[in-house]
Design an enzyme around this catalytic site. Structure first.
Site, mmCIF file in Angstrom:
data_model
loop_
_atom_site.group_PDB
_atom_site.id
_atom_site.type_symbol
_atom_site.label_atom_id
_atom_site.label_comp_id
_atom_site.label_asym_id
_atom_site.label_seq_id
_atom_site.Cartn_x
_atom_site.Cartn_y
_atom_site.Cartn_z
ATOM 1 N N HIS A 196 30.254 -6.478 79.008
ATOM 2 C CA HIS A 196 29.389 -5.496 79.664
ATOM 3 C C HIS A 196 29.765 -4.103 79.153
ATOM 4 O O HIS A 196 30.859 -3.894 78.614
ATOM 5 C CB HIS A 196 29.574 -5.550 81.174
ATOM 6 N N GLU A 204 30.676 -1.340 80.593
ATOM 7 C CA GLU A 204 31.892 -0.752 81.143
ATOM 8 C C GLU A 204 33.134 -1.384 80.528
ATOM 9 O O GLU A 204 34.097 -0.695 80.191
ATOM 10 C CB GLU A 204 31.927 -0.931 82.671
ATOM 11 N N CYS A 256 32.795 -5.818 86.488
ATOM 12 C CA CYS A 256 33.104 -4.504 85.928
ATOM 13 C C CYS A 256 33.853 -3.640 86.933
ATOM 14 O O CYS A 256 34.782 -2.917 86.568
ATOM 15 C CB CYS A 256 31.830 -3.812 85.461
#
Length: 158
Positions: free
Chosen positions: A55, A57, A88
């Site tokens: 992801h 992040e 995350c």
């Protein structure tokens, strides 16, 4: 909700839009800032890398830690184009930045089929009630590593 201009958030949003337009992945971008300078950028690379943990992040955190040569982001701020998912958010807490800023909300993400509500609900359930079959095995043997960690003089605590 604050709609003030912010150059770091603008960059996270730009990354999220570019990621979609380039067909590189989902509509998510993130930047890590230290002392007023962007030290790392991340975009959603889940489909591009066949990595469900890639992801925006997480990719930004990984890059920031590489740049700084550390596993924690004290003194840093994280700007992300969307409110972090449970994975995350956990990674962000472990990375320990000083501040987190986000633009889109969980509800905004759910409206385009990025809905993490089921994960929040699963986490709240007792292990035996979760949809993913989960069973504990070999705890006594596994505790050996924990005992070794507790008595180690070579560990780096975090």
């Amino acid at each position: 909700m604050i709609n003030e201009e912010n150059p770091y958030m603008r960059e996270a949003i730009r990354l999220s839009v570019d990621n979609v337009l380039q067909g590189a992945g989902g509509p998510f971008g993130a930047v890590v800032v230290k002392d007023g300078v962007i030290i790392a950028r991340g975009t959603n690379q889940v489909t591009a890398s066949n990595d469900p943990t890639a992801h925006a992040e997480v990719t930004a955190i990984r890059e920031a830690c590489r740049v700084l040569g550390t596993f924690q982001l004290a003194g840093c701020e994280l700007y992300t184009s969307c409110e972090p998912c449970p994975m995350c958010l956990g990674a962000i807490y472990w990375a320990r930045p000083d501040k987190l800023y986000y633009a889109n909300t969980q509800a905004d993400a759910a409206a385009i089929a990025f809905d993490d509500q089921f994960i929040y609900e699963e986490i709240a359930r007792p292990v035996h009630e979760r949809k993913l079959f989960t069973q504990q095995l070999m705890r006594d043997e596994a505790l050996e590593a924990f005992r070794a960690w507790s008595s180690s003089t070579q560990k780096t605590e975090y």
